[in-house]
Design a protein around this motif. Structure first.
Motif, PDB file in Angstrom:
ATOM      1  N   VAL A   1       0.842  -1.205   0.000  1.00  0.00           N
ATOM      2  CA  VAL A   1       0.000   0.000   0.000  1.00  0.00           C
ATOM      3  C   VAL A   1       0.873   1.248   0.000  1.00  0.00           C
ATOM      4  CG1 VAL A   1      -1.652   1.363   1.346  1.00  0.00           C
ATOM      5  CG2 VAL A   1      -2.013  -1.096   1.053  1.00  0.00           C
ATOM      6  N   VAL A   2       1.915   1.238   0.809  1.00  0.00           N
ATOM      7  CA  VAL A   2       2.843   2.378   0.857  1.00  0.00           C
ATOM      8  C   VAL A   2       3.449   2.645  -0.516  1.00  0.00           C
ATOM      9  CG1 VAL A   2       5.130   3.091   1.690  1.00  0.00           C
ATOM     10  CG2 VAL A   2       3.411   2.262   3.309  1.00  0.00           C
ATOM     11  N   GLU A   3       3.938   1.598  -1.161  1.00  0.00           N
ATOM     12  CA  GLU A   3       4.583   1.769  -2.468  1.00  0.00           C
ATOM     13  C   GLU A   3       3.580   2.205  -3.527  1.00  0.00           C
ATOM     14  OE1 GLU A   3       7.798   1.805  -2.717  1.00  0.00           O
ATOM     15  OE2 GLU A   3       8.017   1.188  -0.630  1.00  0.00           O
ATOM     16  N   LEU A   4       2.349   1.690  -3.463  1.00  0.00           N
ATOM     17  CA  LEU A   4       1.307   2.106  -4.406  1.00  0.00           C
ATOM     18  C   LEU A   4       0.979   3.589  -4.242  1.00  0.00           C
ATOM     19  CD1 LEU A   4      -1.130  -0.940  -4.118  1.00  0.00           C
ATOM     20  CD2 LEU A   4       0.059  -0.242  -6.207  1.00  0.00           C
ATOM     21  N   GLN A   5       0.810   4.009  -2.979  1.00  0.00           N
ATOM     22  CA  GLN A   5       0.479   5.412  -2.737  1.00  0.00           C
ATOM     23  C   GLN A   5       1.637   6.330  -3.129  1.00  0.00           C
ATOM     24  OE1 GLN A   5      -3.088   5.251   0.518  1.00  0.00           O
ATOM     25  NE2 GLN A   5      -1.112   5.917   1.273  1.00  0.00           N
ATOM     26  N   ASN A   6       2.847   5.865  -2.916  1.00  0.00           N
ATOM     27  CA  ASN A   6       4.008   6.659  -3.332  1.00  0.00           C
ATOM     28  C   ASN A   6       4.061   6.844  -4.846  1.00  0.00           C
ATOM     29  OD1 ASN A   6       4.943   7.092  -0.748  1.00  0.00           O
ATOM     30  ND2 ASN A   6       6.436   5.422  -0.786  1.00  0.00           N
ATOM     31  N   GLU A   7       3.444   5.895  -5.585  1.00  0.00           N
ATOM     32  CA  GLU A   7       3.415   5.980  -7.039  1.00  0.00           C
ATOM     33  C   GLU A   7       2.152   6.669  -7.554  1.00  0.00           C
ATOM     34  OE1 GLU A   7       5.702   5.105  -9.398  1.00  0.00           O
ATOM     35  OE2 GLU A   7       7.072   4.844  -7.712  1.00  0.00           O
ATOM     36  N   GLY A   8       1.313   7.169  -6.634  1.00  0.00           N
ATOM     37  CA  GLY A   8       0.158   7.951  -7.043  1.00  0.00           C
ATOM     38  C   GLY A   8      -1.142   7.193  -7.185  1.00  0.00           C
ATOM     39  N   PHE A   9      -1.157   5.925  -6.828  1.00  0.00           N
ATOM     40  CA  PHE A   9      -2.385   5.147  -6.914  1.00  0.00           C
ATOM     41  C   PHE A   9      -3.321   5.465  -5.746  1.00  0.00           C
ATOM     42  CE2 PHE A   9       0.519   2.463  -9.407  1.00  0.00           C
ATOM     43  CZ  PHE A   9      -0.260   2.211 -10.529  1.00  0.00           C
ATOM     44  N   GLU A  10      -4.612   5.399  -6.012  1.00  0.00           N
ATOM     45  CA  GLU A  10      -5.626   5.502  -4.963  1.00  0.00           C
ATOM     46  C   GLU A  10      -5.916   4.086  -4.471  1.00  0.00           C
ATOM     47  OE1 GLU A  10     -10.278   6.948  -4.354  1.00  0.00           O
ATOM     48  OE2 GLU A  10      -9.216   7.392  -6.219  1.00  0.00           O
ATOM     49  N   VAL A  11      -5.786   3.866  -3.178  1.00  0.00           N
ATOM     50  CA  VAL A  11      -5.876   2.510  -2.624  1.00  0.00           C
ATOM     51  C   VAL A  11      -7.102   2.348  -1.734  1.00  0.00           C
ATOM     52  CG1 VAL A  11      -4.718   0.783  -1.184  1.00  0.00           C
ATOM     53  CG2 VAL A  11      -3.359   2.243  -2.705  1.00  0.00           C
ATOM     54  N   VAL A  12      -7.783   1.222  -1.937  1.00  0.00           N
ATOM     55  CA  VAL A  12      -8.845   0.790  -1.040  1.00  0.00           C
ATOM     56  C   VAL A  12      -8.387  -0.507  -0.394  1.00  0.00           C
ATOM     57  CG1 VAL A  12     -11.265   0.140  -0.788  1.00  0.00           C
ATOM     58  CG2 VAL A  12     -10.595   1.796  -2.539  1.00  0.00           C
ATOM     59  N   ILE A  13      -8.417  -0.564   0.930  1.00  0.00           N
ATOM     60  CA  ILE A  13      -7.969  -1.740   1.674  1.00  0.00           C
ATOM     61  C   ILE A  13      -9.171  -2.499   2.221  1.00  0.00           C
ATOM     62  CG2 ILE A  13      -6.755  -2.546   3.756  1.00  0.00           C
ATOM     63  CD1 ILE A  13      -4.899  -0.119   3.461  1.00  0.00           C
ATOM     64  N   ILE A  14      -9.147  -3.812   2.035  1.00  0.00           N
ATOM     65  CA  ILE A  14     -10.052  -4.713   2.749  1.00  0.00           C
ATOM     66  C   ILE A  14      -9.206  -5.576   3.670  1.00  0.00           C
ATOM     67  CG2 ILE A  14     -11.468  -6.795   2.549  1.00  0.00           C
ATOM     68  CD1 ILE A  14     -12.756  -5.654   0.079  1.00  0.00           C
TER      69      ILE A  14
ATOM     70  N   ILE B   1       1.009   3.783   7.763  1.00  0.00           N
ATOM     71  CA  ILE B   1       0.918   4.056   6.325  1.00  0.00           C
ATOM     72  C   ILE B   1       0.796   5.553   6.080  1.00  0.00           C
ATOM     73  CG2 ILE B   1      -0.540   3.759   4.282  1.00  0.00           C
ATOM     74  CD1 ILE B   1      -1.217   0.931   5.355  1.00  0.00           C
ATOM     75  N   VAL B   2      -0.057   6.210   6.874  1.00  0.00           N
ATOM     76  CA  VAL B   2      -0.264   7.652   6.726  1.00  0.00           C
ATOM     77  C   VAL B   2       1.004   8.419   7.088  1.00  0.00           C
ATOM     78  CG1 VAL B   2      -1.585   9.643   7.550  1.00  0.00           C
ATOM     79  CG2 VAL B   2      -2.744   7.465   7.131  1.00  0.00           C
TER      80      VAL B   2
ATOM     81  N   LEU C   1      10.010  -6.661  -2.085  1.00  0.00           N
ATOM     82  CA  LEU C   1       8.865  -7.463  -2.516  1.00  0.00           C
ATOM     83  C   LEU C   1       7.687  -6.565  -2.866  1.00  0.00           C
ATOM     84  CD1 LEU C   1       7.866 -10.452  -2.755  1.00  0.00           C
ATOM     85  CD2 LEU C   1       6.949 -10.182  -0.457  1.00  0.00           C
ATOM     86  N   ALA C   2       7.414  -5.586  -2.027  1.00  0.00           N
ATOM     87  CA  ALA C   2       6.292  -4.672  -2.264  1.00  0.00           C
ATOM     88  C   ALA C   2       6.459  -3.925  -3.583  1.00  0.00           C
ATOM     89  CB  ALA C   2       6.174  -3.689  -1.100  1.00  0.00           C
ATOM     90  N   LYS C   3       7.670  -3.482  -3.860  1.00  0.00           N
ATOM     91  CA  LYS C   3       7.913  -2.738  -5.095  1.00  0.00           C
ATOM     92  C   LYS C   3       7.665  -3.601  -6.332  1.00  0.00           C
ATOM     93  CE  LYS C   3      11.065   0.662  -3.114  1.00  0.00           C
ATOM     94  NZ  LYS C   3      12.440   1.192  -3.033  1.00  0.00           N
ATOM     95  N   ALA C   4       7.894  -4.898  -6.207  1.00  0.00           N
ATOM     96  CA  ALA C   4       7.629  -5.798  -7.339  1.00  0.00           C
ATOM     97  C   ALA C   4       6.146  -5.826  -7.687  1.00  0.00           C
ATOM     98  CB  ALA C   4       8.121  -7.209  -7.003  1.00  0.00           C
ATOM     99  N   HIS C   5       5.279  -5.670  -6.682  1.00  0.00           N
ATOM    100  CA  HIS C   5       3.835  -5.659  -6.950  1.00  0.00           C
ATOM    101  C   HIS C   5       3.427  -4.437  -7.757  1.00  0.00           C
ATOM    102  CE1 HIS C   5       4.105  -8.590  -3.724  1.00  0.00           C
ATOM    103  NE2 HIS C   5       2.904  -9.006  -4.065  1.00  0.00           N
ATOM    104  N   VAL C   6       4.057  -3.306  -7.481  1.00  0.00           N
ATOM    105  CA  VAL C   6       3.750  -2.088  -8.222  1.00  0.00           C
ATOM    106  C   VAL C   6       4.189  -2.248  -9.678  1.00  0.00           C
ATOM    107  CG1 VAL C   6       4.112   0.397  -8.365  1.00  0.00           C
ATOM    108  CG2 VAL C   6       3.988  -0.718  -6.130  1.00  0.00           C
ATOM    109  N   VAL C   7       5.372  -2.808  -9.875  1.00  0.00           N
ATOM    110  CA  VAL C   7       5.877  -3.038 -11.229  1.00  0.00           C
ATOM    111  C   VAL C   7       4.954  -3.995 -11.982  1.00  0.00           C
ATOM    112  CG1 VAL C   7       7.788  -3.995 -12.570  1.00  0.00           C
ATOM    113  CG2 VAL C   7       8.273  -2.597 -10.564  1.00  0.00           C
ATOM    114  N   ALA C   8       4.521  -5.067 -11.324  1.00  0.00           N
ATOM    115  CA  ALA C   8       3.625  -6.043 -11.954  1.00  0.00           C
ATOM    116  C   ALA C   8       2.285  -5.404 -12.308  1.00  0.00           C
ATOM    117  CB  ALA C   8       3.418  -7.241 -11.023  1.00  0.00           C
ATOM    118  N   LEU C   9       1.755  -4.586 -11.403  1.00  0.00           N
ATOM    119  CA  LEU C   9       0.483  -3.910 -11.659  1.00  0.00           C
ATOM    120  C   LEU C   9       0.602  -2.974 -12.860  1.00  0.00           C
ATOM    121  CD1 LEU C   9      -2.443  -3.227 -10.805  1.00  0.00           C
ATOM    122  CD2 LEU C   9      -1.464  -1.455  -9.321  1.00  0.00           C
ATOM    123  N   GLN C  10       1.669  -2.203 -12.912  1.00  0.00           N
ATOM    124  CA  GLN C  10       1.867  -1.283 -14.033  1.00  0.00           C
ATOM    125  C   GLN C  10       1.987  -2.041 -15.349  1.00  0.00           C
ATOM    126  OE1 GLN C  10       5.256   0.702 -12.305  1.00  0.00           O
ATOM    127  NE2 GLN C  10       4.060   2.493 -11.673  1.00  0.00           N
ATOM    128  N   ARG C  11       2.570  -3.220 -15.298  1.00  0.00           N
ATOM    129  CA  ARG C  11       2.681  -4.058 -16.505  1.00  0.00           C
ATOM    130  C   ARG C  11       1.291  -4.408 -17.036  1.00  0.00           C
ATOM    131  NH1 ARG C  11       6.144  -7.285 -19.335  1.00  0.00           N
ATOM    132  NH2 ARG C  11       5.452  -9.345 -20.001  1.00  0.00           N
TER     133      ARG C  11
END
Length: 338
Positions: free
Chosen positions: A17-30, A44-45, A239-249
């Motif tokens: 979530v931290v890495e996503l928000q740092n990249e400008g994504f809007e995040v919803v957590i369940i 996180i905040v 590991l978290a940063k890899a998720h952002v890269v995968a999502l952008q792909r």
């Protein structure tokens, strides 16, 4: 772009979530808070300066999942972490693991397949390989019979996603983790298991801080250099940063296939005793531990071949084992006010 992160207050989820928000994504957590705390939101905040939307929700309740998507009609991308994850516990409570890890996946995919276009990143595991015959393990290694119900849920999960993607508009990436450890360098978030830790590093840090009497090392007679199990320990921020890269792909339609699979590890295997030695070095203290009987469901050795993730995703780990352990120790000390 709004991204749903299930299990987003957990260990890996919160760092992602931290890495996503740092990249400008809007995040919803369940998150159902079964192995996490709402306090993680504050961390996180503190790191990002942004407050993600959080809904306490149990994904095992199908109607709750349906209601969520009725309220969040613009969610079509999911990073799915929410799952029970302890090998030993899964052997003792298999039905809990099958219900929690399989049913929740199905309910999410049922909602996504109704979208004209959807993206799904699955939190998988190197346990799908069982005890691989050759090291390091690459993505073409045979999927062997699972050694535990937990491992089986990851295998089944991958199969379900693959079958659904073939007949829907879902594109997916399966990320097979090796062993995530460490914490954010700010020590605002980290691994804080509820109850007795099931993973090695938090048990080490809790023992060192005085919360546990001693660490149990499960098995000293494995066919390894020092008799203890070998794993590939990856810093959770890498590991978290890899998720952002995968999502952008996926979002940029760069995926070659509807389903792609990547190992996420360092490419280096470390034994339990080597991890203990690394902790003693960075903390400058001796750790109380004893070698006990093997634990059912554990394999001898697993470490990753990461060439595919490096070549295709352009992703590599940055942190060393000692750096990851040092961050985990810094987090433990902060949590315990030491």
């Amino acid at each position: 772009m709004k991204i749903l992160v299930t299990g987003g207050l957990g260990f890996i989820g919160s760092h992602t979530v931290v890495e996503l928000q740092n990249e400008g994504f809007e995040v919803v957590i369940i998150d159902n808070l079964s192995n996490s705390s709402e306090e993680v939101l504050k961390g996180i905040v503190a790191i990002t300066g942004k407050t993600p939307v959080f809904e306490k929700l149990d994904l095992r309740e199908k109607t709750s999942v349906q209601d969520f998507f009725k309220r969040h009609t613009d969610v079509a991308s999911i990073i799915h972490f929410a799952a029970s994850k302890a090998v030993g516990e899964s052997v003792e409570k298999p039905l809990l693991y099958y219900e929690n890890n399989i049913n929740t996946l199905i309910y999410l995919l049922q909602e996504l397949e109704q979208k004209p276009e959807a993206h799904f990143i699955f939190s998988s595991s190197c346990t799908v390989y069982g005890q691989a015959e050759t090291m390091p393990i690459n993505e073409n290694a045979p999927i062997k019979p699972a050694m535990s119900p937990y491992g089986n849920t990851k295998q089944i999960g991958e199969e379900i996603i693959t079958d659904v993607a073939k007949v829907s508009n879902i594109n997916a990436i399966l990320l097979r983790y090796f062993n995530p450890i460490g914490s954010h360098p700010s020590a605002e978030i980290g691994e804080l298991p509820i109850g007795v830790p099931q993973n090695l590093v938090p048990f080490i840090t809790q023992t060192a801080i005085g919360l546990r009497k001693e660490l149990s090392v499960y098995g000293g007679d494995y066919p390894t250099n020092d008799g203890t199990c070998i794993r590939d320990y990856i810093h959770v921020v890498d590991l978290a940063k890899a998720h952002v890269v995968a999502l952008q792909r996926l979002l940029n339609c760069q995926n070659v296939d509807k389903i792609e699979t990547f190992n996420l590890g360092t490419g280096t295997g470390s034994s339990v005793l080597e991890v203990i030695n690394a902790f003693e070095k960075v903390s400058e203290q001796k750790l109380a531990y004893k070698i006990v009987d093997r634990r059912e469901g554990d394999i001898t050795s697993a470490f990753a071949n990461t060439d595919k993730a490096s070549n295709i995703l352009g992703w590599k780990t940055q942190s060393t084992l000692e750096e990851a352990i040092a961050s985990a120790w810094k987090w433990e000390q902060k949590v315990r006010n030491v």
